[in-house]
Design an enzyme around this catalytic site. Structure first.
Site, PDB file in Angstrom:
ATOM      1  N   GLY A 197      13.239  -1.736  11.233  1.00 48.05           N
ATOM      2  CA  GLY A 197      12.988  -2.066   9.836  1.00 48.05           C
ATOM      3  C   GLY A 197      11.516  -2.358   9.569  1.00 48.05           C
ATOM      4  N   ALA A 198      10.919  -1.532   8.723  1.00 43.52           N
ATOM      5  CA  ALA A 198       9.535  -1.788   8.289  1.00 43.52           C
ATOM      6  C   ALA A 198       9.557  -2.322   6.870  1.00 43.52           C
ATOM      7  CB  ALA A 198       8.697  -0.514   8.388  1.00 43.52           C
ATOM      8  N   GLY A 199      10.483  -3.259   6.622  1.00 45.46           N
ATOM      9  CA  GLY A 199      10.495  -3.972   5.345  1.00 45.46           C
ATOM     10  C   GLY A 199       9.531  -5.146   5.446  1.00 45.46           C
ATOM     11  N   GLY A 287      17.232  -6.403   7.222  1.00 49.15           N
ATOM     12  CA  GLY A 287      17.703  -6.895   5.931  1.00 49.15           C
ATOM     13  C   GLY A 287      18.456  -8.210   6.065  1.00 49.15           C
ATOM     14  N   ARG A 288      18.804  -8.802   4.927  1.00 44.05           N
ATOM     15  CA  ARG A 288      19.472 -10.102   4.915  1.00 44.05           C
ATOM     16  C   ARG A 288      20.698 -10.047   4.018  1.00 44.05           C
ATOM     17  NH1 ARG A 288      16.383 -13.835   7.129  1.00 44.05           N
ATOM     18  NH2 ARG A 288      17.567 -15.540   6.221  1.00 44.05           N
ATOM     19  N   ALA A 337      11.322 -17.306  -1.857  1.00 41.40           N
ATOM     20  CA  ALA A 337      11.450 -18.764  -1.897  1.00 41.40           C
ATOM     21  C   ALA A 337      11.090 -19.318  -3.276  1.00 41.40           C
ATOM     22  CB  ALA A 337      10.550 -19.388  -0.830  1.00 41.40           C
ATOM     23  N   HIS A 461     -19.215 -15.991  -9.241  1.00 39.09           N
ATOM     24  CA  HIS A 461     -19.812 -14.949  -8.406  1.00 39.09           C
ATOM     25  C   HIS A 461     -20.570 -15.627  -7.273  1.00 39.09           C
ATOM     26  CE1 HIS A 461     -21.911 -11.266  -7.321  1.00 39.09           C
ATOM     27  NE2 HIS A 461     -23.037 -11.954  -7.326  1.00 39.09           N
TER      28      HIS A 461
HETATM   29  P1  NAD Z   1      14.408  -5.220   3.809  1.00 32.20           P
HETATM   30  O1  NAD Z   1      15.676  -4.735   3.231  1.00 32.20           O
HETATM   31  O2  NAD Z   1      13.246  -5.437   2.927  1.00 32.20           O
HETATM   32  O3  NAD Z   1      13.933  -4.226   4.986  1.00 32.20           O
HETATM   33  C1  NAD Z   1      14.802  -3.832   6.030  1.00 32.20           C
HETATM   34  C2  NAD Z   1      14.486  -2.389   6.401  1.00 32.20           C
HETATM   35  O4  NAD Z   1      15.248  -2.063   7.561  1.00 32.20           O
HETATM   36  C3  NAD Z   1      14.851  -1.392   5.318  1.00 32.20           C
HETATM   37  O5  NAD Z   1      13.688  -0.686   4.927  1.00 32.20           O
HETATM   38  C4  NAD Z   1      15.880  -0.490   5.995  1.00 32.20           C
HETATM   39  O6  NAD Z   1      15.715   0.860   5.640  1.00 32.20           O
HETATM   40  C5  NAD Z   1      15.574  -0.684   7.479  1.00 32.20           C
HETATM   41  N1  NAD Z   1      16.700  -0.401   8.367  1.00 32.20           N
HETATM   42  C6  NAD Z   1      17.972  -0.899   8.280  1.00 32.20           C
HETATM   43  N2  NAD Z   1      18.734  -0.394   9.295  1.00 32.20           N
HETATM   44  C7  NAD Z   1      17.913   0.414  10.035  1.00 32.20           C
HETATM   45  C8  NAD Z   1      18.101   1.225  11.209  1.00 32.20           C
HETATM   46  N3  NAD Z   1      19.275   1.304  11.832  1.00 32.20           N
HETATM   47  N4  NAD Z   1      17.035   1.908  11.689  1.00 32.20           N
HETATM   48  C9  NAD Z   1      15.834   1.832  11.086  1.00 32.20           C
HETATM   49  N5  NAD Z   1      15.610   1.111   9.968  1.00 32.20           N
HETATM   50  C10 NAD Z   1      16.635   0.405   9.451  1.00 32.20           C
HETATM   51  O7  NAD Z   1      14.807  -6.542   4.608  1.00 32.20           O
HETATM   52  P2  NAD Z   1      13.895  -7.711   5.194  1.00 32.20           P
HETATM   53  O8  NAD Z   1      12.529  -7.236   5.493  1.00 32.20           O
HETATM   54  O9  NAD Z   1      14.718  -8.304   6.301  1.00 32.20           O
HETATM   55  O10 NAD Z   1      13.841  -8.716   3.998  1.00 32.20           O
HETATM   56  C11 NAD Z   1      15.057  -9.197   3.404  1.00 32.20           C
HETATM   57  C12 NAD Z   1      14.756  -9.946   2.131  1.00 32.20           C
HETATM   58  O11 NAD Z   1      14.024 -11.103   2.424  1.00 32.20           O
HETATM   59  C13 NAD Z   1      13.973  -9.112   1.130  1.00 32.20           C
HETATM   60  O12 NAD Z   1      14.463  -9.375  -0.160  1.00 32.20           O
HETATM   61  C14 NAD Z   1      12.580  -9.656   1.277  1.00 32.20           C
HETATM   62  O13 NAD Z   1      11.835  -9.551   0.086  1.00 32.20           O
HETATM   63  C15 NAD Z   1      12.842 -11.105   1.679  1.00 32.20           C
HETATM   64  N6  NAD Z   1      11.723 -11.585   2.476  1.00 32.20           N
HETATM   65  C16 NAD Z   1      10.633 -12.005   1.791  1.00 32.20           C
HETATM   66  C17 NAD Z   1       9.517 -12.404   2.481  1.00 32.20           C
HETATM   67  C18 NAD Z   1       8.308 -12.846   1.692  1.00 32.20           C
HETATM   68  O14 NAD Z   1       8.458 -13.272   0.563  1.00 32.20           O
HETATM   69  N7  NAD Z   1       7.111 -12.728   2.197  1.00 32.20           N
HETATM   70  C19 NAD Z   1       9.497 -12.366   3.871  1.00 32.20           C
HETATM   71  C20 NAD Z   1      10.627 -11.897   4.552  1.00 32.20           C
HETATM   72  C21 NAD Z   1      11.735 -11.493   3.832  1.00 32.20           C
END
Ligand code: NAD
Length: 484
Positions: A197-199, A287-288, A337, A461
């Site tokens: 996951g590159a989320g 993901g969550r 959050a 500035h």
């Molecule tokens: P996400 O859904 O953003 O990213 C998870 C990624 O995993 C997706 O792009 C998905 O395509 C990929 N994935 C899933 N199964 C896979 C597989 N088998 N192989 C390859 N890729 C796969 O989830 P997250 O990053 O865990 O975040 C979850 C939530 O928590 C989001 O709403 C996010 O905004 C929030 N969060 C926010 C922050 C912040 O505010 N800075 C930080 C962490 C998480």
């Protein structure tokens, strides 16, 4: 920390909040500030098995993550960046257990601070699992093994947050295959690390461990990199992270992960077929999901959707009168959050009979990588799809004197305004301190500013925030420190 309930024997409250993450603790605090008799029920235990408040966000989410990222950034800067300033450092080493301890000390202190604030406001802080029995009653199962009890309240606020989605084909053992909590508690540096996951979460964890020296590979099933932010920002992020050495494989769906003798064997599929990777650790950041399992008795009839999110109206009210669901439990906005904090305050004020409002249109989003990404409002692609006439002003941060001085020249500020009314519709940043810079854009949009308002506002500035001024001037090709 004593269970305040046990000492006081209270069973009737104005408000009971279940969950002491950012949404829950903010809600409990505002309820108490408004004179409501409040209890907050939470079942979090830290690594030592002790009770602590703050939930995932503090203990294994963004606060824990940015603390480690700051350590990793310092390490990386000492090794690779300070030479530019004419400073030479030798024999720099990273003591991972000490870094983790530093992070734990910070989150412990912040957790204690929440307890102190609860005590100050006479909030009954109950270490237990809470279960909704009906619109007025919560069943309490204390974690110390003492007997269950039932508490009554006029209002109940559900704020139990979310937890990582576990993949059946990559079973987390938290030794070799890690969830995001274990990924923030490694005791040594893995030589080679893969992340599913590159989320947001995957990128934040990659930013930490790659900076400390782990060869880091992100496997992302989607073909598009970071689909939520403005696509110009996502493209810039992909370029910058790639130059930093992150190996981001798009269209790469993990199909299995197993622990071998000493490595994790990861199989993934992309358009060229099936591939195998051998890595020291694998992090699952796929993901969550909302924590609604066992949150309500079946007889309570709390309405959930098919993914476990709680149905709410625009005021975070569930289908049960007097019961609210806030933060990651509802789908009113992204899992952030500060969205939960704002909903917590909003709902508390409603419980006290006030009519407050919440403006989701000016909710900022932040990705705590290096450089950071932050945005508010609409993306260029969304506005173009909707057919809204827009104009776009972009200013690269390397044209500001401050970015040059701090040697953080990557990134840009992009402003989108309505082509006819000049109203600000979106602001998108990638660059140093984007998480801080975005506050100006949030305030401007909250006050319905135009791009001309920004262009006529004096900015100090040299600062990074001048980039806003310059991006607003860019609409008319009037920038001061760049020729367009
Ligand atoms: P996400 O859904 O953003 O990213 C998870 C990624 O995993 C997706 O792009 C998905 O395509 C990929 N994935 C899933 N199964 C896979 C597989 N088998 N192989 C390859 N890729 C796969 O989830 P997250 O990053 O865990 O975040 C979850 C939530 O928590 C989001 O709403 C996010 O905004 C929030 N969060 C926010 C922050 C912040 O505010 N800075 C930080 C962490 C998480």
């Amino acid at each position: 920390m004593p269970n305040r309930l046990a000492s006081k024997q209270l069973t009737q409250y104005d408000v009971i909040v279940i969950g002491a993450g950012p949404a829950g603790y903010s809600s409990a605090i505002r309820c108490a500030q408004l004179g409501l008799k409040t209890a907050c029920v939470d079942n979090w235990r830290n690594k030592k098995g002790q009770r602590t408040l703050g939930g995932v966000h503090l203990n294994s989410g963004c606060v824990a993550s940015i603390t480690l990222l700051e350590s990793a950034k310092l390490f990386h800067a000492l090794n690779h960046e300070i030479g530019k300033h004419g400073i030479h450092a030798e024999n720099i080493s990273a003591d991972i257990p000490a870094m983790i301890q530093h992070k734990d000390d910070i989150i412990d202190a912040l957790g204690h601070k929440i307890s102190d604030i609860f005590a100050h406001h006479h909030i009954d802080s109950i270490h237990a699992s809470g279960r909704l029995l009906n619109a007025r009653q919560i069943e309490i199962t204390p974690l110390d093994g003492t007997a269950q009890s039932v508490l009554n309240a006029k209002h109940i606020i559900l704020a139990t947050g979310s937890s990582p989605i576990h993949l059946p084909y990559a079973k987390v053992d938290n030794e070799f295959i890690l969830d995001s909590f274990a990924a923030l508690n490694l005791t040594s540096l893995p030589k080679k690390l893969a992340i599913i996951g590159a989320g947001v979460n995957g990128l934040e964890l990659a930013s930490i461990w790659s900076r400390l020296g782990a060869e880091t590979i992100l496997l992302e099933a989607q073909e598009t990199f970071l689909s939520l932010p403005d696509q110009q920002i996502s493209r810039e992020a992909y370029r910058i992270y790639s130059e930093q050495g992150l190996d981001m494989r798009l269209g790469a769906r993990v199909i299995s992960a197993k622990k071998g003798k000493s490595k994790v064997i990861v199989e993934y599929q992309d358009q060229d077929g099936t591939h195998t990777l051998r890595v020291d650790k694998l992090i699952v950041a796929s993901g969550r999901k909302p924590n609604t399992e066992n949150l309500a008795a079946a007889e309570a009839n709390l309405l959930l959707d098919e993914n476990g999110y709680i149905h709410v109206d625009e005021n975070c009210r569930t289908n049960l009168p007097g019961v609210y669901a806030i933060g990651d439990l509802n789908l009113l906005g992204p899992m952030l959050a500060h969205k939960g904090i704002e909903e917590g305050v909003f709902v508390a004020e409603h419980c006290a009979g006030q009519r407050s409002t919440i403006n989701y249109d000016t909710l900022p989003s932040v990705i705590y990588t290096e450089p950071e990404i932050a945005w508010v409002g609409q993306t260029e692609q969304a506005l173009r799809t909707m057919g809204v006439p827009i104009k776009v002003g972009v200013f690269p941060l390397n044209a500001t004197a401050r970015a040059q001085a701090i040697c953080k020249t990557e990134g840009l500020i992009k402003i989108i305004a309505h082509a006819e009314t000049d109203a600000l519709l979106g602001v998108h940043i990638i660059g140093a301190q984007a998480s801080e810079l975005i506050a100006e854009a949030v305030l401007a949009m909250e006050f319905s500013a135009s791009s001309e308002d920004l262009a006529r506002t004096i900015h100090a500035h040299p600062t990074l925030s001048e980039g806003f001024h310059e991006a607003a001037l860019a609409f008319k090709k009037m920038t001061m420190h760049l020729t367009l």
